[in-house]
Design an enzyme around this catalytic site. Structure first.
Site, PDB file in Angstrom:
ATOM      1  N   LYS A  44      49.852  33.732  33.939  1.00 26.42           N
ATOM      2  CA  LYS A  44      49.313  32.637  33.716  1.00 26.42           C
ATOM      3  C   LYS A  44      47.548  33.062  33.993  1.00 26.42           C
ATOM      4  O   LYS A  44      47.203  32.023  32.785  1.00 26.42           O
ATOM      5  CB  LYS A  44      49.116  32.077  34.913  1.00 26.42           C
ATOM      6  CG  LYS A  44      48.328  31.130  36.083  1.00 26.42           C
ATOM      7  CD  LYS A  44      49.170  30.087  37.120  1.00 26.42           C
ATOM      8  CE  LYS A  44      47.406  30.768  38.388  1.00 26.42           C
ATOM      9  NZ  LYS A  44      45.792  30.739  38.117  1.00 26.42           N
ATOM     10  N   ASN A  45      47.176  33.671  33.900  1.00 28.60           N
ATOM     11  CA  ASN A  45      45.879  34.326  34.090  1.00 28.60           C
ATOM     12  C   ASN A  45      45.425  34.730  32.853  1.00 28.60           C
ATOM     13  O   ASN A  45      43.981  34.809  32.697  1.00 28.60           O
ATOM     14  CB  ASN A  45      45.457  35.143  35.117  1.00 28.60           C
ATOM     15  CG  ASN A  45      45.349  33.823  36.241  1.00 28.60           C
ATOM     16  OD1 ASN A  45      45.407  33.229  36.815  1.00 28.60           O
ATOM     17  ND2 ASN A  45      44.872  35.144  37.916  1.00 28.60           N
TER      18      ASN A  45
ATOM     19  N   CYS B 177      35.864  26.099  46.639  1.00 28.64           N
ATOM     20  CA  CYS B 177      37.337  27.387  46.686  1.00 28.64           C
ATOM     21  C   CYS B 177      37.796  27.034  47.920  1.00 28.64           C
ATOM     22  O   CYS B 177      37.253  28.291  48.888  1.00 28.64           O
ATOM     23  CB  CYS B 177      37.802  27.277  45.019  1.00 28.64           C
ATOM     24  SG  CYS B 177      38.482  29.020  45.351  1.00 28.64           S
TER      25      CYS B 177
ATOM     26  N   ARG C 124      32.610  31.343  45.226  1.00 29.07           N
ATOM     27  CA  ARG C 124      33.158  31.407  43.484  1.00 29.07           C
ATOM     28  C   ARG C 124      32.236  31.370  42.972  1.00 29.07           C
ATOM     29  O   ARG C 124      32.662  30.159  42.085  1.00 29.07           O
ATOM     30  CB  ARG C 124      34.733  31.434  43.360  1.00 29.07           C
ATOM     31  CG  ARG C 124      36.145  31.711  44.771  1.00 29.07           C
ATOM     32  CD  ARG C 124      37.188  30.986  43.859  1.00 29.07           C
ATOM     33  NE  ARG C 124      37.382  31.596  42.895  1.00 29.07           N
ATOM     34  CZ  ARG C 124      38.514  31.859  42.292  1.00 29.07           C
ATOM     35  NH1 ARG C 124      39.484  30.617  42.799  1.00 29.07           N
ATOM     36  NH2 ARG C 124      38.911  32.104  41.436  1.00 29.07           N
TER      37      ARG C 124
ATOM     38  N   ASP D 146      44.867  38.587  44.288  1.00 31.96           N
ATOM     39  CA  ASP D 146      46.519  37.771  44.013  1.00 31.96           C
ATOM     40  C   ASP D 146      47.347  38.707  44.405  1.00 31.96           C
ATOM     41  O   ASP D 146      48.522  37.840  44.496  1.00 31.96           O
ATOM     42  CB  ASP D 146      46.453  37.347  42.230  1.00 31.96           C
ATOM     43  CG  ASP D 146      45.181  36.316  42.314  1.00 31.96           C
ATOM     44  OD1 ASP D 146      44.443  36.132  43.192  1.00 31.96           O
ATOM     45  OD2 ASP D 146      45.475  36.534  40.456  1.00 31.96           O
TER      46      ASP D 146
ATOM     47  N   ARG E  61      51.522  25.829  40.578  1.00 36.25           N
ATOM     48  CA  ARG E  61      50.836  26.035  39.009  1.00 36.25           C
ATOM     49  C   ARG E  61      50.751  27.414  39.179  1.00 36.25           C
ATOM     50  O   ARG E  61      50.362  28.094  37.370  1.00 36.25           O
ATOM     51  CB  ARG E  61      49.265  25.764  40.426  1.00 36.25           C
ATOM     52  CG  ARG E  61      48.539  24.516  40.869  1.00 36.25           C
ATOM     53  CD  ARG E  61      47.487  25.078  41.532  1.00 36.25           C
ATOM     54  NE  ARG E  61      45.902  25.676  40.640  1.00 36.25           N
ATOM     55  CZ  ARG E  61      45.597  26.536  40.951  1.00 36.25           C
ATOM     56  NH1 ARG E  61      45.089  26.540  42.606  1.00 36.25           N
ATOM     57  NH2 ARG E  61      44.466  27.077  40.161  1.00 36.25           N
TER      58      ARG E  61
END
Ligand code: UD1
Length: 421
Positions: free
Chosen positions: A22-23, A116, A121, A306, A399
């Site tokens: 995803k990233n 967030c 961030r 993560d 997501r």
């Protein structure tokens, strides 16, 4: 809103294939704004964040369509240079359109993302670097207004702190500058390297890829390209930890072990055996005694933030204690109270450390999480727990995890989605 229900206690056994990261995909999609020719991406996962990025690109006038795992982007008819608040606040990676729009069209208006769940961030370093390339930046009504007279100009910039998004944003701007840009102390995450490789395939002149210093010689235009997205190292790490927490065995393909050195070190120390297999690795914990192991999150190649929540779930079933230190984001222990509801013994010290004392069993409960990785940590804990766990706010999982329930149930997990109107 959908929920996920898991009856825990079954060791996972089987094979899981990891999709594209995803990233990596999100910035690659944004790179499609740099040329009027089509960009074709392969190995693209089906995720809500990819849909959100498509929505943003559509709102700018770009073509963006996914068929199976192939995604095509074409930006030959850009009609807007504004990234609106409702999309940027939903997904922070939207902020990455700033650099490419500014470099190609000389102007962009992008909503500031705001805070967030995992921390404040800021995006100050993105802006500082773009200003160094000649952008005039003002903030009005919650939006960044960026403009440049003519084209951005090559320059030197040293990031005071490594930032993944900042590196990607500025790299995408620098490829179309007049002259040469030198970026120092860039982020070395594989997703940044993947973006640099794709930009080179599009005609960009970048040297130093994979090192802390990039030298980017600006070109007048870029062209289309085909690019295969790298495997998702966080998805792979998550399933390796799922094998560990259920004391099972998984063969995980689609992500090379080289992206996972720090995770492998931590898992091996904890007692999960990791072995390289063709196109991936196996995670073996069938007869393992999982022992408390300390980790500290760090920029790549350190232990990824993560994967911190998932490792904490694993540690809550270990013998002995582990100290988990989060150094990247200031509010990334939101999953702790939920794990504690399942019987985990975790104490937070200050804002950045947690001591996890392993317990003999977790027990199912109703839980929720406020971010993607926290949510999947609940799934891992639930797979190991006695009884039934119901996880709400499943949209977080959608997501970032492609076919989570299908992958886990094919390896023996008792997991189902409950759809609610
Ligand atoms: C990316 C990942 C995210 C991951 C994170 C760290 C994507 C879409 N997201 O997020 O999943 O958790 O990397 O690996 O790829 N910082 C500043 N000023 C800036 C930018 C960042 O102070 O202008 C700080 C942040 O607050 C944070 C640290 O730098 O403390 C790292 O953030 P960064 O690497 O930029 O993370 P993201 O790109 O947002």
């Amino acid at each position: 809103m959908d929920k996920i229900q898991i009856v825990g206690g079954t060791p996972l056994e089987g094979k899981i294939h990891i999709k594209g990261a995803k990233n990596a995909c999100l910035p690659l999609m944004v790179a499609g704004l740099l040329t009027e020719e089509p960009l074709i991406f392969k190995n693209v996962p089906h995720l809500a964040d990819i849909e959100t990025m498509k929505e943003l690109l559509h709102s700018l006038g770009a073509f963006a369509e996914q068929k199976d795992d192939v995604l095509t982007i074409q930006s030959n008819n850009i009609t807007s240079l504004t990234a609106p608040y409702d999309i940027v606040s939903k997904m922070r990676a939207s902020f990455l359109v700033l650099g490419p729009l500014l470099a190609r069209f000389g102007k962009a208006k992008v909503s500031l993302p705001g805070g967030c769940a995992i921390g404040t961030r800021p995006v100050d370093l993105h802006l500082m670097a773009l200003e160094q390339l000649g952008a005039k930046i003002t903030i009005e009504g919650g939006y960044i207004h960026a403009e440049v007279d003519g084209r951005l100009k090559g320059s030197a910039f040293t990031f005071p702190k490594q930032t993944v998004g900042g590196t990607q944003n500025v790299m995408m701007a620098a490829v179309l500058t007049e002259g040469t840009t030198v970026l120092n102390n860039i982020a070395l995450e594989p997703e940044c390297t993947d973006l640099a490789n794709c930009l080179v395939a599009m005609g960009a002149k970048i040297s130093g890829i994979g090192t802390p210093q990039l030298v980017i010689e600006g070109v007048d235009r870029l062209h289309g390209a085909e690019h295969t997205v790298i495997g998702d190292r966080i998805e792979a790490a998550t399933y390796a930890m799922a094998a560990g927490i259920t004391r099972g065995h998984l063969d995980i393909t689609g992500c090379p072990l080289e992206y996972l050195a720090a995770v492998v070190r931590a898992l091996t120390e904890a007692g999960v055996e990791i072995t390289e297999i063709p196109n991936g690795f196996s995670a073996e914990a069938r007869h393992a005694v999982i022992i408390g192991t300390d980790v500290m999150t760090e920029v790549y190649p350190g232990f990824p933030t993560d994967a911190q929540a998932q490792f904490m779930a694993l540690m809550s079933t270990a013998y002995g204690a582990s100290l988990i230190t989060e150094t990247i984001f200031e509010n990334r222990f939101m999953h702790v109270p939920e794990l504690v509801r399942m019987g985990a013994n975790i104490t937070i010290h200050g804002t950045s450390s947690a001591i996890v004392r392993g317990t003999t069993h977790l027990s199912g409960a109703d839980v929720m999480a406020t971010d993607l990785r926290g949510s999947v940590a609940m799934v891992l804990a639930a797979l190991a727990a006695k009884g039934t766990t119901t996880i709400s706010r499943v949209y977080h999982l959608d997501r970032g995890y492609d076919e989570l329930e299908k992958k886990l149930s094919s390896c023996g997990a008792n997991i189902k989605r409950i759809s609610e109107a």
